[in-house]
Structures are given as C-alpha cells and as structure tokens.
Motif scaffolding. Structure first.
Motif, PDB file in Angstrom:
ATOM      1  N   THR A 177     -40.360   5.390  55.476  1.00 33.82           N
ATOM      2  CA  THR A 177     -39.875   6.293  56.514  1.00 33.82           C
ATOM      3  C   THR A 177     -38.500   6.842  56.174  1.00 33.82           C
ATOM      4  O   THR A 177     -37.777   6.302  55.332  1.00 33.82           O
ATOM      5  N   ALA A 178     -38.147   7.918  56.868  1.00 36.78           N
ATOM      6  CA  ALA A 178     -36.807   8.491  56.701  1.00 36.78           C
ATOM      7  C   ALA A 178     -35.750   7.457  57.073  1.00 36.78           C
ATOM      8  O   ALA A 178     -34.707   7.335  56.410  1.00 36.78           O
ATOM      9  N   GLU A 179     -36.016   6.693  58.127  1.00 40.53           N
ATOM     10  CA  GLU A 179     -35.062   5.683  58.592  1.00 40.53           C
ATOM     11  C   GLU A 179     -34.844   4.604  57.535  1.00 40.53           C
ATOM     12  O   GLU A 179     -33.704   4.164  57.304  1.00 40.53           O
ATOM     13  N   LEU A 180     -35.924   4.176  56.886  1.00 38.65           N
ATOM     14  CA  LEU A 180     -35.817   3.154  55.840  1.00 38.65           C
ATOM     15  C   LEU A 180     -34.977   3.663  54.678  1.00 38.65           C
ATOM     16  O   LEU A 180     -34.084   2.964  54.181  1.00 38.65           O
ATOM     17  N   ILE A 181     -35.258   4.889  54.246  1.00 37.66           N
ATOM     18  CA  ILE A 181     -34.527   5.459  53.109  1.00 37.66           C
ATOM     19  C   ILE A 181     -33.058   5.660  53.455  1.00 37.66           C
ATOM     20  O   ILE A 181     -32.163   5.325  52.670  1.00 37.66           O
ATOM     21  N   GLU A 182     -32.804   6.193  54.640  1.00 40.21           N
ATOM     22  CA  GLU A 182     -31.422   6.464  55.059  1.00 40.21           C
ATOM     23  C   GLU A 182     -30.610   5.182  55.250  1.00 40.21           C
ATOM     24  O   GLU A 182     -29.375   5.192  55.105  1.00 40.21           O
ATOM     25  N   SER A 183     -31.296   4.082  55.553  1.00 42.85           N
ATOM     26  CA  SER A 183     -30.588   2.811  55.778  1.00 42.85           C
ATOM     27  C   SER A 183     -30.117   2.157  54.484  1.00 42.85           C
ATOM     28  O   SER A 183     -29.296   1.244  54.500  1.00 42.85           O
ATOM     29  N   TYR A 194     -41.513  12.068  46.405  1.00 40.00           N
ATOM     30  CA  TYR A 194     -40.161  11.894  45.896  1.00 40.00           C
ATOM     31  C   TYR A 194     -39.198  12.952  46.434  1.00 40.00           C
ATOM     32  O   TYR A 194     -37.987  12.715  46.511  1.00 40.00           O
ATOM     33  N   GLY A 195     -39.723  14.111  46.828  1.00 37.81           N
ATOM     34  CA  GLY A 195     -38.886  15.111  47.474  1.00 37.81           C
ATOM     35  C   GLY A 195     -38.376  14.604  48.806  1.00 37.81           C
ATOM     36  O   GLY A 195     -37.203  14.806  49.165  1.00 37.81           O
ATOM     37  N   PHE A 196     -39.234  13.912  49.530  1.00 29.09           N
ATOM     38  CA  PHE A 196     -38.874  13.300  50.809  1.00 29.09           C
ATOM     39  C   PHE A 196     -37.817  12.218  50.592  1.00 29.09           C
ATOM     40  O   PHE A 196     -36.851  12.109  51.361  1.00 29.09           O
ATOM     41  N   VAL A 197     -37.985  11.442  49.527  1.00 29.54           N
ATOM     42  CA  VAL A 197     -37.015  10.383  49.197  1.00 29.54           C
ATOM     43  C   VAL A 197     -35.658  11.000  48.900  1.00 29.54           C
ATOM     44  O   VAL A 197     -34.624  10.563  49.420  1.00 29.54           O
ATOM     45  N   GLN A 198     -35.661  12.050  48.072  1.00 29.89           N
ATOM     46  CA  GLN A 198     -34.398  12.698  47.704  1.00 29.89           C
ATOM     47  C   GLN A 198     -33.676  13.254  48.926  1.00 29.89           C
ATOM     48  O   GLN A 198     -32.452  13.155  49.048  1.00 29.89           O
ATOM     49  N   THR A 211     -35.246   5.020  37.336  1.00 27.64           N
ATOM     50  CA  THR A 211     -35.398   4.392  36.009  1.00 27.64           C
ATOM     51  C   THR A 211     -36.675   4.834  35.292  1.00 27.64           C
ATOM     52  O   THR A 211     -36.897   4.445  34.151  1.00 27.64           O
ATOM     53  N   LYS A 212     -37.508   5.643  35.954  1.00 22.68           N
ATOM     54  CA  LYS A 212     -38.794   6.046  35.372  1.00 22.68           C
ATOM     55  C   LYS A 212     -38.957   7.569  35.279  1.00 22.68           C
ATOM     56  O   LYS A 212     -40.031   8.052  34.896  1.00 22.68           O
ATOM     57  N   ASN A 213     -37.918   8.313  35.622  1.00 19.50           N
ATOM     58  CA  ASN A 213     -37.998   9.774  35.662  1.00 19.50           C
ATOM     59  C   ASN A 213     -39.152  10.239  36.548  1.00 19.50           C
ATOM     60  O   ASN A 213     -39.802  11.253  36.286  1.00 19.50           O
ATOM     61  N   ALA A 214     -39.401   9.481  37.615  1.00 21.67           N
ATOM     62  CA  ALA A 214     -40.479   9.811  38.545  1.00 21.67           C
ATOM     63  C   ALA A 214     -40.161  11.063  39.354  1.00 21.67           C
ATOM     64  O   ALA A 214     -41.062  11.721  39.877  1.00 21.67           O
ATOM     65  N   MET A 215     -38.858  11.413  39.429  1.00 19.58           N
ATOM     66  CA  MET A 215     -38.430  12.536  40.258  1.00 19.58           C
ATOM     67  C   MET A 215     -38.133  13.782  39.428  1.00 19.58           C
ATOM     68  O   MET A 215     -37.376  14.660  39.843  1.00 19.58           O
ATOM     69  N   LYS A 216     -38.765  13.870  38.268  1.00 13.96           N
ATOM     70  CA  LYS A 216     -38.446  14.969  37.350  1.00 13.96           C
ATOM     71  C   LYS A 216     -38.752  16.352  37.929  1.00 13.96           C
ATOM     72  O   LYS A 216     -38.164  17.354  37.511  1.00 13.96           O
ATOM     73  N   HIS A 217     -39.676  16.421  38.880  1.00 20.88           N
ATOM     74  CA  HIS A 217     -40.043  17.713  39.463  1.00 20.88           C
ATOM     75  C   HIS A 217     -39.271  18.023  40.751  1.00 20.88           C
ATOM     76  O   HIS A 217     -39.485  19.069  41.366  1.00 20.88           O
ATOM     77  N   VAL A 218     -38.397  17.110  41.158  1.00 19.48           N
ATOM     78  CA  VAL A 218     -37.570  17.350  42.343  1.00 19.48           C
ATOM     79  C   VAL A 218     -36.415  18.272  41.933  1.00 19.48           C
ATOM     80  O   VAL A 218     -35.654  17.961  41.015  1.00 19.48           O
ATOM     81  N   LYS A 219     -36.287  19.390  42.612  1.00 18.28           N
ATOM     82  CA  LYS A 219     -35.314  20.408  42.189  1.00 18.28           C
ATOM     83  C   LYS A 219     -33.887  20.086  42.620  1.00 18.28           C
ATOM     84  O   LYS A 219     -32.935  20.309  41.866  1.00 18.28           O
ATOM     85  N   VAL A 220     -33.722  19.581  43.837  1.00 14.87           N
ATOM     86  CA  VAL A 220     -32.380  19.219  44.299  1.00 14.87           C
ATOM     87  C   VAL A 220     -32.045  17.838  43.738  1.00 14.87           C
ATOM     88  O   VAL A 220     -32.712  16.850  44.044  1.00 14.87           O
TER      89      VAL A 220
END
Length: 435
Positions: free
Chosen positions: A385-391, A406-410, A419-428
C-alpha cells in the motif's frame, strides 16, 4: 541384463523417484505423464499426503496434470521404502546442502542409498540426480549399493545424471531440457539414457563416466558464479567511479559474439549456484589444488549482502537517518523473480545484515507470504500500500518480481535502493539509487 530395456520400450517398467522436492516431483510427474507407473518416495508426510490427494506444492508442476495422473493410478507417493522392491528404475533427487563449515553435506544421498539396499534386485537401474562433487557416484554410492550383494555393472546399473531445474523458467522445463548421463559402464549409460529418452522430449547427451557428468554440473553453475562475481566486483568499482554499470552491461551485450550478459545483485540464491563451487573447492583440496579464481568469485558474491547493507546505510545517512531504528521495506525475498522459492535467498541475508544494525525491517513479496529461517517463521506484509511505502525510511528492491508496480513504489517512497534494476522503466528517478 536386457529385460529392463524391453520394459522401458514397452512402458511396463515401474519407475521410482526418491525426494519429491523442486527436482523430484516434476521428474515423477513427467515419468507418469509418459505412461509409466511411478512411485514417489519422501520422508515428509505432508508431501506424501498432498501428492496422493493430487495437490501440487511446486510452482513448475501443473495442478491439473498432477491431479489427472494421480487419479489414473500412474503416480502415487509413499514413505514406505520397501516399495522400492517393485521399481525397475530409481532416481535419487534429494538435497545436497552445505554444513555449518561450508562443506558438502551428502547425508541425504547416503541415507537414500542405504534405504534402497535391502530392496534392490537384479536388472535394476539407479540414477543419482542430486548435485554433488565429482566422484560421489563411484566412491560413495556404488560401495553402499553393493552391500546388497549385487555387483554394479553386472547385476544392476548405476549412473549420474545432473538435474537441470530452473524454477520459473517459462521455456525450459524438466520435459524439454537436454539431459547429460554418465554410467559406471557403457551399458549403465545406455540403460539410463534409454529411460530418459522414453520420458523426455529433449536429447540425451552421453558421457564416459559419472565423474564427467558430476563435473559437468559443477561447471555449469561455477561458470555462472564466476561471471556473476566479476560483474558484482565491477558494479562496486563502477559505483565508486560514478558509472551506471547496468548501462555498461546493456552496451556490452550489443556485441553479437564473444559476450554473454550477467548482472550484479545482492548475492546468489537457489540450491545450485551458491553451493556448487564449494563442492568443487572442497574436493580439490584432496588433490592439493586450490581453485583460486572460483574461491575469489565466491568471496565477492558472499560479501554482497553486507555490501548492500553498507550502501543502504549511506543512503539513510544522506537523510540524516541512522540505520539503528530506521524502518526499511524489503521488496522480494524469493531468490529470483516470479517464483516462491527462497532457498539461499540473498534477500534474507540482506535482511539479517540490516537487523544486525538494529534496523526495523519489514518485507513484501507477492509470491512468499511467509518464510522460515532457522526454525523461525517470518511473515510478510499482505499488501503493498501507499501507506506501507510512505512509512519506510528506505525501500530496498532485492527481487525483481514483474507483478509489482514499481511506478507506484517510486511515487510513494522517500528513497529507493534498487539492487536488481527492477525499476529501469520508471521515468521519474530522483529517489532511486542503483546497485
């Protein structure tokens, strides 16, 4: 000793599999699907109960396939090793972990062989599939099995055929992955090859001895261990130099020859790559030989969880946060993407390093709701959730599951260590740092 080949050709042979884990259960299923009556053996009651109920617990096995072959009577499971007496061929697929001193623990192979001995009969084939050091089949297995009074190569056949299981691989499964087989005698090799050829769609590659097949398996995984050690070391150097090493690898793999891409990460996981080099280096000492290149790569790879924890500490420091007391969210504890297998997972080792520094660690993994470490069950978060990530003071991506947004995570994270370049397609990317 001709009867066994005839039985394999007309599919009247009864096949056995000892060990119904990630290797053994898929193999038993393929044997039954090929039309052979198959008996699975295991010492864990819950596995026996699940198989006999047609319920699957291995990701690479199709539920419907298991249910169908169990109901048809082609596959059954038992803890009663006396049923080995009715089998014509038995494959041993038991774990071969490392002990507390990082030496091969072949007690499961040994106990399996000893369990077979009272029920062996003439014209029988026994194949070891468990990964181990070169010489195991001839030096350990053969003498135990010959305690039955039967002579190997005369009264029964013995071979080694390394398992090649890649959990989560959508292309290569047990049925279509080529097999390597090496028997004690040429006839042993032929009989073992005949069994696999009657089950699999893939070709069978014959080698001259079990030791060659055992060393071949070690080579497969040590090759990967050494190359991953190389890229991990270069990733550490590139970070010091301010170079994006993931971009370096992408550039290098544009070359159509002479280069195979390997990627850095928080360490090695799974039941083979982190363990196999230790089997070889242990055996090499018997010959007064030190596997220096292999041991160097092992040192680098084994150090990666600690290195990741150090990098995490530096990221927190930029936010004027100490590791002690910081809340860290780990994304992924499986050892590779899109599977539920956490054996030897580097993510769990990273968590241990973070906890050493008194960090408050929670994890989310869509495939692993709980995991067991040294007898203690650890529970993951049920929802990302957003709350979990923000905490969290820091989010660390340790497994690149493809069903995580991963866009939601960012969008919701204060800081991310990928550590895995899992977010390579996230632009921001203002809050993302790569290994």
């Amino acid at each position: 000793m001709k009867n066994i080949k005839e039985k394999l050709l007309n599919k009247s042979a009864i096949l056995g599999v000892i060990g119904l884990g990630y290797v053994g259960l898929p193999l038993a299923v393929e044997k039954a699907k090929a039309g052979f009556k198959t008996i699975g053996f295991d010492i864990q009651e819950y596995k026996i109960e699940m198989v006999n109920a047609g319920k699957n617990y291995i990701g690479d096995v199709v539920n419907e396939d298991l249910d169908k072959i169990v109901k048809s009577g082609l596959l059954s499971a038992t803890t009663d090793f006396s049923q080995v007496a009715s089998a014509d061929c038995v494959c041993i697929c038991v774990p071969t972990p490392l002990d507390e001193y990082q030496q091969p623990d072949i007690s499961y192979v040994k106990s399996s062989a000893e369990s077979i001995v009272p029920y062996m009969h003439k014209d029988m084939l026994i194949v070891l599939e468990s990964t181990t050091y070169p010489g195991t089949t001839e030096e350990l297995l053969k003498p135990i099995l010959e305690k039955s009074g039967l002579k190997c190569g005369v009264d029964f056949h013995l071979a080694f055929s390394p398992e090649r299981v890649d959990p989560g691989n959508l292309i290569y499964k047990t049925k279509n992955t080529p097999k390597v087989v090496g028997g004690i005698t040429p006839e042993c090799t032929d009989v073992a090859a005949a069994m696999y050829e009657s089950i699999l769609e893939a070709p069978v590659h014959r080698v001259s001895s079990p030791a060659v097949a055992e060393m071949e398996k070690i080579l497969e995984n040590t090759y990967r261990n050494v190359n991953i050690g190389l890229v991990n070391e270069l990733a550490i150097l590139s970070n010091k130099m301010g170079i994006n090493f993931w971009e370096v690898v992408d550039a290098a793999k544009s070359k159509p020859y002479g280069f195979q891409a390997f990627y850095p990460g928080p360490g090695l996981g799974g039941h083979c790559i982190p363990l196999d080099p230790y089997y070889l280096s242990w055996k090499a000492r018997e010959y007064g030989f030190h596997t220096s290149m292999i041991e160097s790569s092992m040192m680098i790879n084994d150090k990666m969880p600690e290195y990741c924890a150090e990098r995490a500490s530096k990221i927190l420091n930029r936010f004027k946060k100490a590791m002690n007391g910081s809340k860290i969210l780990i994304l992924g504890v499986a050892y590779k993407q899109d599977i539920d297998d956490y054996r030897e997972s580097p993510a769990i080792k990273v968590i241990a390093e973070l906890k050493k520094e008194r960090a408050q660690v929670v994890y989310y993994d869509p495939f692993v709701a709980t995991y067991c470490e040294r007898g203690v069950v650890k529970k993951g978060e049920l929802e990302l959730t957003a709350e979990l990530i923000e905490s969290a003071d820091l989010v660390i991506v340790t497994t690149s599951h493809t069903n995580v947004d991963y866009g939601f995570v960012q969008k919701h994270a204060k800081a991310i260590f990928d550590t895995k370049n899992a977010m390579k397609h996230v632009k921001v990317r203002n809050n993302i740092e790569l290994l």
